[in-house]
Design a protein around this motif. Structure first.
Motif, PDB file in Angstrom:
ATOM      1  N   LYS A 261       0.796  -1.219   0.000  1.00  0.00           N
ATOM      2  CA  LYS A 261       0.000   0.000   0.000  1.00  0.00           C
ATOM      3  C   LYS A 261       0.831   1.274   0.000  1.00  0.00           C
ATOM      4  O   LYS A 261       0.486   2.263  -0.648  1.00  0.00           O
ATOM      5  CB  LYS A 261      -0.933  -0.021   1.223  1.00  0.00           C
ATOM      6  N   ASN A 262       1.934   1.292   0.714  1.00  0.00           N
ATOM      7  CA  ASN A 262       2.694   2.530   0.906  1.00  0.00           C
ATOM      8  C   ASN A 262       3.821   2.726  -0.100  1.00  0.00           C
ATOM      9  O   ASN A 262       4.641   3.628   0.069  1.00  0.00           O
ATOM     10  CB  ASN A 262       3.267   2.567   2.328  1.00  0.00           C
ATOM     11  N   VAL A 263       3.873   1.887  -1.110  1.00  0.00           N
ATOM     12  CA  VAL A 263       4.923   2.008  -2.126  1.00  0.00           C
ATOM     13  C   VAL A 263       4.300   2.529  -3.410  1.00  0.00           C
ATOM     14  O   VAL A 263       3.348   1.950  -3.927  1.00  0.00           O
ATOM     15  CB  VAL A 263       5.608   0.649  -2.381  1.00  0.00           C
ATOM     16  N   ASN A 264       4.842   3.654  -3.923  1.00  0.00           N
ATOM     17  CA  ASN A 264       4.261   4.288  -5.110  1.00  0.00           C
ATOM     18  C   ASN A 264       5.377   4.871  -5.984  1.00  0.00           C
ATOM     19  O   ASN A 264       6.536   4.482  -5.867  1.00  0.00           O
ATOM     20  CB  ASN A 264       3.258   5.358  -4.693  1.00  0.00           C
ATOM     21  N   HIS A 265       5.026   5.824  -6.837  1.00  0.00           N
ATOM     22  CA  HIS A 265       6.009   6.385  -7.768  1.00  0.00           C
ATOM     23  C   HIS A 265       7.147   7.097  -7.033  1.00  0.00           C
ATOM     24  O   HIS A 265       8.271   7.169  -7.544  1.00  0.00           O
ATOM     25  CB  HIS A 265       5.324   7.346  -8.744  1.00  0.00           C
ATOM     26  N   LYS A 266       6.895   7.622  -5.831  1.00  0.00           N
ATOM     27  CA  LYS A 266       7.968   8.245  -5.063  1.00  0.00           C
ATOM     28  C   LYS A 266       9.059   7.220  -4.730  1.00  0.00           C
ATOM     29  O   LYS A 266      10.247   7.541  -4.727  1.00  0.00           O
ATOM     30  CB  LYS A 266       7.416   8.853  -3.772  1.00  0.00           C
ATOM     31  N   PHE A 270      12.897   7.472  -5.891  1.00  0.00           N
ATOM     32  CA  PHE A 270      13.974   7.387  -4.907  1.00  0.00           C
ATOM     33  C   PHE A 270      14.968   6.297  -5.285  1.00  0.00           C
ATOM     34  O   PHE A 270      16.186   6.495  -5.254  1.00  0.00           O
ATOM     35  CB  PHE A 270      13.385   7.111  -3.520  1.00  0.00           C
ATOM     36  N   LEU A 271      14.440   5.129  -5.662  1.00  0.00           N
ATOM     37  CA  LEU A 271      15.306   4.009  -6.000  1.00  0.00           C
ATOM     38  C   LEU A 271      16.123   4.309  -7.257  1.00  0.00           C
ATOM     39  O   LEU A 271      17.301   3.947  -7.351  1.00  0.00           O
ATOM     40  CB  LEU A 271      14.470   2.746  -6.200  1.00  0.00           C
ATOM     41  N   SER A 272      15.518   4.998  -8.201  1.00  0.00           N
ATOM     42  CA  SER A 272      16.229   5.357  -9.426  1.00  0.00           C
ATOM     43  C   SER A 272      17.438   6.246  -9.110  1.00  0.00           C
ATOM     44  O   SER A 272      18.541   6.034  -9.627  1.00  0.00           O
ATOM     45  CB  SER A 272      15.284   6.058 -10.396  1.00  0.00           C
ATOM     46  N   LYS A 273      17.236   7.210  -8.262  1.00  0.00           N
ATOM     47  CA  LYS A 273      18.329   8.110  -7.876  1.00  0.00           C
ATOM     48  C   LYS A 273      19.409   7.355  -7.108  1.00  0.00           C
ATOM     49  O   LYS A 273      20.608   7.594  -7.290  1.00  0.00           O
ATOM     50  CB  LYS A 273      17.775   9.255  -7.026  1.00  0.00           C
ATOM     51  N   TYR A 274      18.968   6.445  -6.257  1.00  0.00           N
ATOM     52  CA  TYR A 274      19.927   5.657  -5.486  1.00  0.00           C
ATOM     53  C   TYR A 274      20.787   4.795  -6.425  1.00  0.00           C
ATOM     54  O   TYR A 274      21.998   4.693  -6.244  1.00  0.00           O
ATOM     55  CB  TYR A 274      19.185   4.775  -4.480  1.00  0.00           C
TER      56      TYR A 274
END
Length: 329
Positions: A261-266, A270-274
Motif C-alpha cells: 500500500k505505501n509504495v508508489n512512484h515516489k 527514490f530508488l532510481s536516484k539511489y
C-alpha cells in the motif's frame, strides 16, 4: 473437453482434441493420436468409465505426470511417473518406488509426515505444499528430517493466523534451493538469520500486512544473493525503507512491490536516484493507476500445466493460488 451443455461435434487438430461430453472415448485411439502425451489429469476420466486408466498409465511409459490419484492409488506400482499432484491421503509407498518422484504438489497434506515423505523421495526438485488446516506443521512445528538436497523450487502456503510460520526454518534443509514462494497470513514468523542460503535467487512472500519492517529485514538478510524479490500485501514497507532493503541485497535486479500500500512512484523515483548514485540497476514495480504496458502482469488465473522448469516465467508474477500444478521440464 467441451462444455457439458454443448451439442457441437468433436474437433481435433495437430495439438488438441475437444470432445463432447457424450462422445464415447473408445471411438478414438488417443495414444495413437497423441503419442507424446506426457501428463494426464485423471479427473477427466470420471466421465468415461469405459477407459481403463491404470492400464493406460502402465502401458504408456511416456506418461510422466498425474493430476489426481483417486483412480490409481490402489493399482500397484506406477513405474514411469515422475510428477504427481494429489491429496496424499493414500499409502504412497505402495504406488511409487523410493526416489521415484521428482516433483510433487500436495493438496491438504499432513505435513507432520513430511520427514518420512522426504526420506522416501529425497531427490525432489519441486515441492508445493498446501497443508491441512488442522495439522499445519509449517505453522508452529519445526521440520527435523533429511535434507532436500536436490530441491530447486519450494512453494508453501497456509492461512493459519495464530500459529508460528516455520517455512523459513524448512529452507535451512534445502541447500540447493533457488526459488521460493511463501503464502503466510500471520505475524508469527520464525527466522534464524544466522543460517544463510546463498543459492536462492527468486523469492515471493504473500502476507496480510502483518510483517513488520524489522522482521522483513531479518528474513531478507538470510538471502544475500537474491536477484528477484516479490512482496505482496505488506503494508509496513515505506519508500524510506528501500535504501536499507537494497543494501541488504547487493545482487538484486527486480523488486516487485505491487500490492504494498505505501509504495508508489515516489519509491521508484527514490530508488532510481539511489541506483545512479551507487551504479546499480534495479527494476521496481509499484502501485500506480496507469501501469505501463511493458510491465509483466500479476496473474491470478491458474494454468494446471506449464512447459519449462522456469520459476520466473511461470510463478513469480502469480498469486499462490494461481501457481501451476505441474511444470513439464
Amino acid at each position: 473437453m467441451m462444455d457439458v451443455n454443448s451439442n457441437k461435434v468433436d474437433y481435433i487438430d495437430a495439438n488438441s482434441l475437444w470432445m463432447n461430453e457424450y462422445t464415447n472415448w473408445n471411438d478414438y485411439n488417443l495414444f495413437k493420436l497423441f503419442p507424446n502425451l506426457k501428463i494426464i489429469d485423471t479427473v477427466a476420466f470420471d466421465y468415461h468409465a469405459s477407459f481403463n486408466l491404470p492400464e493406460i498409465v502402465k502401458n504408456n511409459p511416456q506418461i510422466k505426470g498425474l493430476i489426481g490419484m483417486d483412480k490409481l492409488r490402489k493399482d500397484g506400482y506406477l513405474e514411469n511417473i515422475e510428477m504427481c499432484a494429489a491429496e496424499f491421503n493414500f499409502d504412497y509407498k505402495k504406488v511409487f518406488r523410493p526416489d521415484q518422484l521428482k516433483q510433487v504438489c500436495c493438496f491438504r497434506f499432513h505435513t507432520n509426515d513430511l520427514p518420512s515423505f522426504i526420506e522416501y523421495f529425497p531427490n525432489l526438485k519441486r515441492l508445493n505444499i498446501e497443508p491441512r488446516e488442522e495439522s499445519i506443521v509449517s505453522d508452529g512445528v519445526f521440520y527435523h528430517g533429511p535434507n532436500l538436497s536436490s530441491l530447486k523450487i519450494l512453494e508453501l502456503g497456509t492461512n493459519n493466523f495464530f500459529e508460528q510460520f516455520t517455512g523459513f526454518h524448512l529452507m535451512g534443509f534445502c541447500p540447493s534451493l533457488e526459488s521460493a514462494f511463501f503464502h503466510c497470513w500471520t505475524q508469527y514468523i520464525y527466522v534464524d538469520e544466522s543460517i544463510k542460503n546463498y543459492n536462492l535467487r527468486d523469492l515471493v512472500i504473500e502476507n496480510t500486512g502483518l510483517f513488520s519492517w524489522s522482521l522483513l529485514q531479518r528474513v531478507l538478510s538470510k538471502f544475500p544473493n537474491l536477484h528477484h524479490l516479490g512482496i505482496r500485501g505488506i503494508r509496513k514497507i515505506k519508500y524510506s525503507n528501500l535504501e536499507e532493503l537494497v543494501k541488504l541485497l547487493p545482487e538484486l535486479k527486480i523488486l516487485d512491490l505491487r500490492k504494498c500500500k505505501n509504495v508508489n512512484h515516489k519509491s521508484a523515483d527514490f530508488l532510481s536516484k539511489y541506483c545512479i548514485k551507487e551504479n546499480r540497476s534495479i527494476v521496481i514495480y509499484h502501485n500506480c493507476e496507469n501501469e505501463p504496458i511493458e510491465w509483466p502482469k500479476l496473474v491470478n488465473t491458474r494454468e494446471q500445466i506449464v512447459y519449462g522448469f522456469d520459476f520466473m516465467k511461470h510463478c513469480f508474477y502469480k498469486t499462490f493460488n494461481s501457481l501451476p500444478v505441474l511444470m513439464d521440464e
